[in-house]
Scaffold this motif. Sequence first.
Motif, PDB file in Angstrom:
ATOM      1  N   ASP A   3       1.135  -1.121  -0.089  1.00  0.00           N
ATOM      2  CA  ASP A   3      -0.540  -0.128  -0.216  1.00  0.00           C
ATOM      3  C   ASP A   3       1.586   1.136   0.422  1.00  0.00           C
ATOM      4  O   ASP A   3       1.902   0.952   0.969  1.00  0.00           O
ATOM      5  N   PRO A   4       0.327   2.414  -0.648  1.00  0.00           N
ATOM      6  CA  PRO A   4       1.071   3.144  -0.201  1.00  0.00           C
ATOM      7  C   PRO A   4       1.265   4.110   0.340  1.00  0.00           C
ATOM      8  O   PRO A   4      -0.040   3.744   1.157  1.00  0.00           O
ATOM      9  N   VAL A   5       2.188   4.634   1.131  1.00  0.00           N
ATOM     10  CA  VAL A   5       2.577   5.574   2.006  1.00  0.00           C
ATOM     11  C   VAL A   5       2.103   6.538   1.816  1.00  0.00           C
ATOM     12  O   VAL A   5       3.302   7.442   0.680  1.00  0.00           O
ATOM     13  N   GLY A  51      -0.454  21.590   0.620  1.00  0.00           N
ATOM     14  CA  GLY A  51      -2.016  20.527   0.253  1.00  0.00           C
ATOM     15  C   GLY A  51      -1.789  19.731  -0.738  1.00  0.00           C
ATOM     16  O   GLY A  51      -2.077  18.842  -1.731  1.00  0.00           O
ATOM     17  N   VAL A  52      -0.049  19.687  -1.396  1.00  0.00           N
ATOM     18  CA  VAL A  52       0.159  18.304  -2.177  1.00  0.00           C
ATOM     19  C   VAL A  52       0.754  17.262  -0.929  1.00  0.00           C
ATOM     20  O   VAL A  52       1.193  17.096  -0.660  1.00  0.00           O
ATOM     21  N   THR A  53      -0.121  15.980  -1.512  1.00  0.00           N
ATOM     22  CA  THR A  53       0.222  15.302  -1.499  1.00  0.00           C
ATOM     23  C   THR A  53       0.645  13.762  -1.945  1.00  0.00           C
ATOM     24  O   THR A  53       0.463  13.594  -3.871  1.00  0.00           O
ATOM     25  N   VAL A  54       1.630  13.451  -1.471  1.00  0.00           N
ATOM     26  CA  VAL A  54       2.981  12.371  -2.089  1.00  0.00           C
ATOM     27  C   VAL A  54       2.870  10.857  -1.711  1.00  0.00           C
ATOM     28  O   VAL A  54       2.077  10.741  -0.965  1.00  0.00           O
ATOM     29  N   ALA A  55       2.365  10.215  -2.314  1.00  0.00           N
ATOM     30  CA  ALA A  55       2.303   8.816  -2.308  1.00  0.00           C
ATOM     31  C   ALA A  55       3.385   7.998  -2.651  1.00  0.00           C
ATOM     32  O   ALA A  55       3.989   8.532  -3.684  1.00  0.00           O
ATOM     33  N   GLU A  56       4.021   6.764  -1.934  1.00  0.00           N
ATOM     34  CA  GLU A  56       5.522   6.837  -1.630  1.00  0.00           C
ATOM     35  C   GLU A  56       5.237   4.854  -1.862  1.00  0.00           C
ATOM     36  O   GLU A  56       4.653   4.929  -1.183  1.00  0.00           O
ATOM     37  N   GLY A  63       3.396   9.255  -6.776  1.00  0.00           N
ATOM     38  CA  GLY A  63       1.837   9.811  -7.639  1.00  0.00           C
ATOM     39  C   GLY A  63       1.773  10.938  -6.688  1.00  0.00           C
ATOM     40  O   GLY A  63       2.911  10.643  -5.642  1.00  0.00           O
ATOM     41  N   PHE A  64       1.260  12.108  -7.285  1.00  0.00           N
ATOM     42  CA  PHE A  64       0.634  12.919  -6.184  1.00  0.00           C
ATOM     43  C   PHE A  64      -0.383  13.331  -6.583  1.00  0.00           C
ATOM     44  O   PHE A  64      -0.640  13.410  -7.437  1.00  0.00           O
ATOM     45  N   GLY A  92      -6.380   5.653  -6.526  1.00  0.00           N
ATOM     46  CA  GLY A  92      -7.698   5.892  -5.850  1.00  0.00           C
ATOM     47  C   GLY A  92      -6.753   6.163  -4.042  1.00  0.00           C
ATOM     48  O   GLY A  92      -8.040   6.458  -3.861  1.00  0.00           O
ATOM     49  N   ALA A  93      -6.001   5.482  -3.579  1.00  0.00           N
ATOM     50  CA  ALA A  93      -5.560   6.316  -2.310  1.00  0.00           C
ATOM     51  C   ALA A  93      -5.469   7.597  -1.965  1.00  0.00           C
ATOM     52  O   ALA A  93      -5.225   8.060  -1.407  1.00  0.00           O
ATOM     53  N   LEU A  94      -4.784   8.347  -2.801  1.00  0.00           N
ATOM     54  CA  LEU A  94      -4.206   9.562  -3.337  1.00  0.00           C
ATOM     55  C   LEU A  94      -6.010  10.418  -3.068  1.00  0.00           C
ATOM     56  O   LEU A  94      -6.155  11.435  -2.688  1.00  0.00           O
ATOM     57  N   LEU A  95      -7.085   9.951  -4.213  1.00  0.00           N
ATOM     58  CA  LEU A  95      -7.811  10.495  -4.146  1.00  0.00           C
ATOM     59  C   LEU A  95      -9.046  10.207  -2.820  1.00  0.00           C
ATOM     60  O   LEU A  95      -9.701  10.814  -2.976  1.00  0.00           O
TER      61      LEU A  95
END
Length: 150
Positions: A3-5, A51-56, A63-64, A92-95
């Motif tokens: 799962d992305p962090v 307001g920027v969220t980064v997915a690792e 993604g972001f 999907g996780a970011l949204l």
Amino acid sequence: MTDPVLRPARSGEGPLLSALALRSKGHWGYSAAFLESVRLELTVHEDRLEGVTVAEVDGQVAGFSRLTQDGERAELHALFVDPPWIGTGVGGALLTAALRQARARGVREVGLDADPGAEPFYARFGAVTVGTSPSGSIPGRTLPRMVFSL
């Protein structure tokens, strides 16, 4: 896949995220000329990292997204996934995280101008197309205007 962090963007990541946005857009078959015409619009400026969220995933930026709020309304300005992670749940996780964050802050509506190819993705998560918006980069091009009601 792990799962992305999700985490806030860090100072200095603007160029990395800008390049990711262009790779993500390019994945969908847009021409080099099109990508060049949207480069400025897709640039993540260092002074706009709030307001920027980064997915690792496994320590790599996958993604972001960028969400801003104005009272009970919020705007999803960006959601991009690096091509190796498209279709793995990163988007999907970011949204989901952006919508959860907006709801927790008392937002009633999240709007976005979707890429036409991404309209079904947002609709799967409950967004409704309410009209069109002009492209910020290409005269005469319109984008689906979508809204999430929270």
